[in-house]
Write an enzyme that holds these catalytic residues in place. Structure first.
Site, PDB file in Angstrom:
ATOM      1  N   CYS A 114       0.757  -1.231   0.036  1.00 25.95           N
ATOM      2  CA  CYS A 114      -0.002  -0.016  -0.069  1.00 25.95           C
ATOM      3  C   CYS A 114       1.044   1.087   0.056  1.00 25.95           C
ATOM      4  CB  CYS A 114      -0.898  -0.034   1.187  1.00 25.95           C
ATOM      5  SG  CYS A 114      -2.168  -1.588   1.203  1.00 25.95           S
ATOM      6  N   HIS A 251      -3.136   7.535   2.262  1.00 28.58           N
ATOM      7  CA  HIS A 251      -3.673   6.242   1.572  1.00 28.58           C
ATOM      8  C   HIS A 251      -5.184   5.705   2.314  1.00 28.58           C
ATOM      9  CE1 HIS A 251      -3.995   1.722   0.789  1.00 28.58           C
ATOM     10  NE2 HIS A 251      -3.656   1.565   2.192  1.00 28.58           N
ATOM     11  N   ASN A 281      -9.951   0.050  -0.294  1.00 27.58           N
ATOM     12  CA  ASN A 281      -8.493   0.212  -0.275  1.00 27.58           C
ATOM     13  C   ASN A 281      -7.971  -0.521  -1.673  1.00 27.58           C
ATOM     14  OD1 ASN A 281      -5.884  -0.182   0.168  1.00 27.58           O
ATOM     15  ND2 ASN A 281      -6.080  -0.946   2.174  1.00 27.58           N
TER      16      ASN A 281
HETATM   17  N1  ACO Z   1     -18.658  -8.324   8.626  1.00 24.11           N
HETATM   18  C1  ACO Z   1     -19.189  -8.505   9.931  1.00 24.11           C
HETATM   19  N2  ACO Z   1     -18.792  -8.880  10.816  1.00 24.11           N
HETATM   20  C2  ACO Z   1     -17.340  -8.892  10.804  1.00 24.11           C
HETATM   21  C3  ACO Z   1     -16.731  -8.753   9.474  1.00 24.11           C
HETATM   22  C4  ACO Z   1     -17.500  -8.243   8.313  1.00 24.11           C
HETATM   23  N3  ACO Z   1     -16.969  -8.007   7.229  1.00 24.11           N
HETATM   24  N4  ACO Z   1     -15.246  -8.777   9.725  1.00 24.11           N
HETATM   25  C5  ACO Z   1     -15.143  -9.106  10.927  1.00 24.11           C
HETATM   26  N5  ACO Z   1     -16.156  -9.258  11.634  1.00 24.11           N
HETATM   27  C6  ACO Z   1     -16.645  -9.441  12.987  1.00 24.11           C
HETATM   28  C7  ACO Z   1     -15.426 -10.259  13.807  1.00 24.11           C
HETATM   29  O1  ACO Z   1     -15.609 -11.736  13.352  1.00 24.11           O
HETATM   30  C8  ACO Z   1     -15.975  -9.886  15.346  1.00 24.11           C
HETATM   31  O2  ACO Z   1     -16.614 -10.795  15.561  1.00 24.11           O
HETATM   32  P1  ACO Z   1     -16.736 -11.372  17.098  1.00 24.11           P
HETATM   33  O3  ACO Z   1     -16.859 -10.279  18.090  1.00 24.11           O
HETATM   34  O4  ACO Z   1     -17.856 -12.085  17.020  1.00 24.11           O
HETATM   35  O5  ACO Z   1     -15.380 -12.082  17.157  1.00 24.11           O
HETATM   36  C9  ACO Z   1     -16.341  -8.739  15.172  1.00 24.11           C
HETATM   37  O6  ACO Z   1     -16.771  -8.240  13.616  1.00 24.11           O
HETATM   38  C10 ACO Z   1     -15.329  -7.432  15.479  1.00 24.11           C
HETATM   39  O7  ACO Z   1     -14.011  -7.745  14.949  1.00 24.11           O
HETATM   40  P2  ACO Z   1     -12.751  -6.910  14.977  1.00 24.11           P
HETATM   41  O8  ACO Z   1     -11.734  -7.586  14.146  1.00 24.11           O
HETATM   42  O9  ACO Z   1     -12.544  -6.698  16.227  1.00 24.11           O
HETATM   43  O10 ACO Z   1     -13.219  -5.400  14.203  1.00 24.11           O
HETATM   44  P3  ACO Z   1     -12.682  -4.234  14.199  1.00 24.11           P
HETATM   45  O11 ACO Z   1     -13.412  -3.032  14.744  1.00 24.11           O
HETATM   46  O12 ACO Z   1     -11.107  -4.176  14.580  1.00 24.11           O
HETATM   47  O13 ACO Z   1     -12.544  -3.814  12.473  1.00 24.11           O
HETATM   48  C11 ACO Z   1     -11.141  -3.913  10.763  1.00 24.11           C
HETATM   49  C12 ACO Z   1     -11.945  -4.612  11.840  1.00 24.11           C
HETATM   50  C13 ACO Z   1     -12.201  -3.098   9.847  1.00 24.11           C
HETATM   51  C14 ACO Z   1     -10.619  -4.798   9.964  1.00 24.11           C
HETATM   52  C15 ACO Z   1     -10.289  -2.962  11.204  1.00 24.11           C
HETATM   53  O14 ACO Z   1      -9.273  -3.749  12.190  1.00 24.11           O
HETATM   54  C16 ACO Z   1      -9.377  -2.387  10.515  1.00 24.11           C
HETATM   55  O15 ACO Z   1      -9.667  -1.536   9.616  1.00 24.11           O
HETATM   56  N6  ACO Z   1      -8.032  -2.598  10.549  1.00 24.11           N
HETATM   57  C17 ACO Z   1      -7.107  -1.861   9.588  1.00 24.11           C
HETATM   58  C18 ACO Z   1      -6.880  -2.829   8.301  1.00 24.11           C
HETATM   59  C19 ACO Z   1      -6.695  -2.220   7.119  1.00 24.11           C
HETATM   60  O16 ACO Z   1      -6.870  -1.068   6.702  1.00 24.11           O
HETATM   61  N7  ACO Z   1      -5.883  -2.846   6.355  1.00 24.11           N
HETATM   62  C20 ACO Z   1      -5.638  -2.415   5.099  1.00 24.11           C
HETATM   63  C21 ACO Z   1      -4.129  -3.022   4.726  1.00 24.11           C
HETATM   64  S1  ACO Z   1      -3.017  -1.984   5.686  1.00 24.11           S
HETATM   65  C22 ACO Z   1      -3.177  -0.433   5.177  1.00 24.11           C
HETATM   66  O17 ACO Z   1      -3.712  -0.219   4.261  1.00 24.11           O
HETATM   67  C23 ACO Z   1      -2.966   0.438   6.256  1.00 24.11           C
END
Ligand code: ACO
Length: 324
Positions: A114, A251, A281
């Site tokens: 990224c 980004h 993304n």
């Molecule tokens: N739909 C519904 N529920 C979901 C989904 C989905 N797509 N994905 C995860 N869940 C559920 C999980 O299973 C979990 O359920 P549980 O509580 O029963 O176990 C619940 O939602 C919460 O999951 P978390 O992982 O704690 O959710 P979080 O608030 O951390 O959000 C996310 C997840 C959106 C991925 C966040 O952590 C994030 O944005 N991280 C950054 C990642 C990123 O942007 N990466 C891109 C590449 S790196 C970069 O570009 C910077």
């Protein structure tokens, strides 16, 4: 002093719009509400069968060359930032080179996931400053949809496909912050963080392409910290403060990362360009796509100070300061 001035921009998105509801309809256990609340993403573009990264790159490049009013034959170098090349080799940049009709100079890919566009900007700027190239075409192009495990709801809802392109050219400057062009670039990486974000395949390990794997919460935490540090390093090196910057083009990973970074650095959210809602993304394509949008709609104007930044797998991260 030689400055790399931006003389043209272009972008391209596949025509296939996939909404959050479309993903849920395809059997992924998710909802529009969850995706929007956690990421700000409403929809993304996804390539159709047969559409490749080089297709997107060439379309964006043609628009950037037209904007710059130059022919491909005037280019000395093509740099394509991509983590989703058409083939393991040759570099997608050479495929783009052939399709644009450029038969001189050099073309190669940069792989920093990224952060690819920021790394590519640094490479292009340094080639120009060293006098090794006068005119450089820099492209960020991705078909991230090809790397996704569509049974993994924690990753497949986050990404999209697209391309953005920029033409940079050597021009004389005074060596001050008032010069138009790239003022600096700052690059960082920390390979110890591999396991937080990677693809579980490759030619020399599994002989397969593999799928994207991510520990989302951990990535989120590092993203805000690293991006803030890169922005501050770039501003500091230029003898400026964050308050001096007119526009932030981050980004586009997640609206919450954009908001968290702005909050931590005290940046007015109105100065932050956001396209994540409609692009998702797009990895190395996200910065030039957002930049082109803000220039087209008249927000970024000549003379403005623009900060580009990104973070991605590796981890890699960085920032680039440009006087428009
Ligand atoms: N739909 C519904 N529920 C979901 C989904 C989905 N797509 N994905 C995860 N869940 C559920 C999980 O299973 C979990 O359920 P549980 O509580 O029963 O176990 C619940 O939602 C919460 O999951 P978390 O992982 O704690 O959710 P979080 O608030 O951390 O959000 C996310 C997840 C959106 C991925 C966040 O952590 C994030 O944005 N991280 C950054 C990642 C990123 O942007 N990466 C891109 C590449 S790196 C970069 O570009 C910077």
């Amino acid at each position: 002093m030689i400055r790399s001035q931006v003389i043209g921009l272009g972008s391209y998105l596949p025509d296939n719009v996939v909404t959050n509801a479309d993903i849920a309809k395809r059997g992924v256990d998710t909802s529009d509400e969850w995706i929007q609340e956690r990421t700000g993403i409403r929809e993304r573009r996804i390539v159709r069968d047969g559409e490749t990264t080089s297709h997107l790159a060439v379309e964006a490049a043609r628009e950037a060359l037209k904007d710059a009013a130059i022919d491909a034959g005037e280019l000395d170098l093509i740099v394509v930032a991509t983590t989703t090349p058409d083939e393991t080799f040759p570099a997608t940049a050479t495929t783009v080179q052939a399709r644009l009709g450029m038969h001189r100079g050099a073309a190669f890919d940069v792989q920093a996931v990224c952060s690819g566009f920021i790394y590519g900007l640094s490479v292009a700027d340094n080639f120009i400053k060293a006098g090794q190239a006068r005119t450089v075409l820099l492209i960020g192009a991705e078909t991230m949809s090809r790397l996704l495990d569509w049974t993994d709801r924690t990753t497949c809802v986050l990404f999209g496909d697209g391309a953005g392109a920029m033409v940079l050219q050597a021009h004389d400057g005074e060596g001050t912050n008032a010069d138009r062009g790239v003022l600096n670039t700052k690059l960082f990486s920390d390979g110890r963080l591999h396991d937080l974000l990677y693809v579980d395949g490759g030619p020399s390990s599994t002989r397969t392409t593999g799928h994207l794997r991510m520990q989302g919460k951990e990535v989120f935490r590092h993203a805000v910290t690293n991006i803030c540090a890169a922005i501050e390093a770039s501003a500091f090196e230029a003898g400026l403060t964050v308050a001096d910057i007119d526009w932030f083009v981050p980004h586009q990973a997640n609206q919450r990362i954009l908001d968290g970074t702005a909050r931590k650095l005290g940046i007015d959210p109105k100065k932050v360009i956001s396209t994540v809602a409609v692009h998702g993304n797009t990895s190395s394509a996200s910065v030039p796509l957002a930049l082109h949008q803000a220039v087209k709609d008249g927000r970024i104007k000549p003379g403005d100070l623009v900060l580009l930044e990104a973070m991605g797998g590796g981890f890699t991260w960085g920032a680039g300061l440009v006087r428009w």
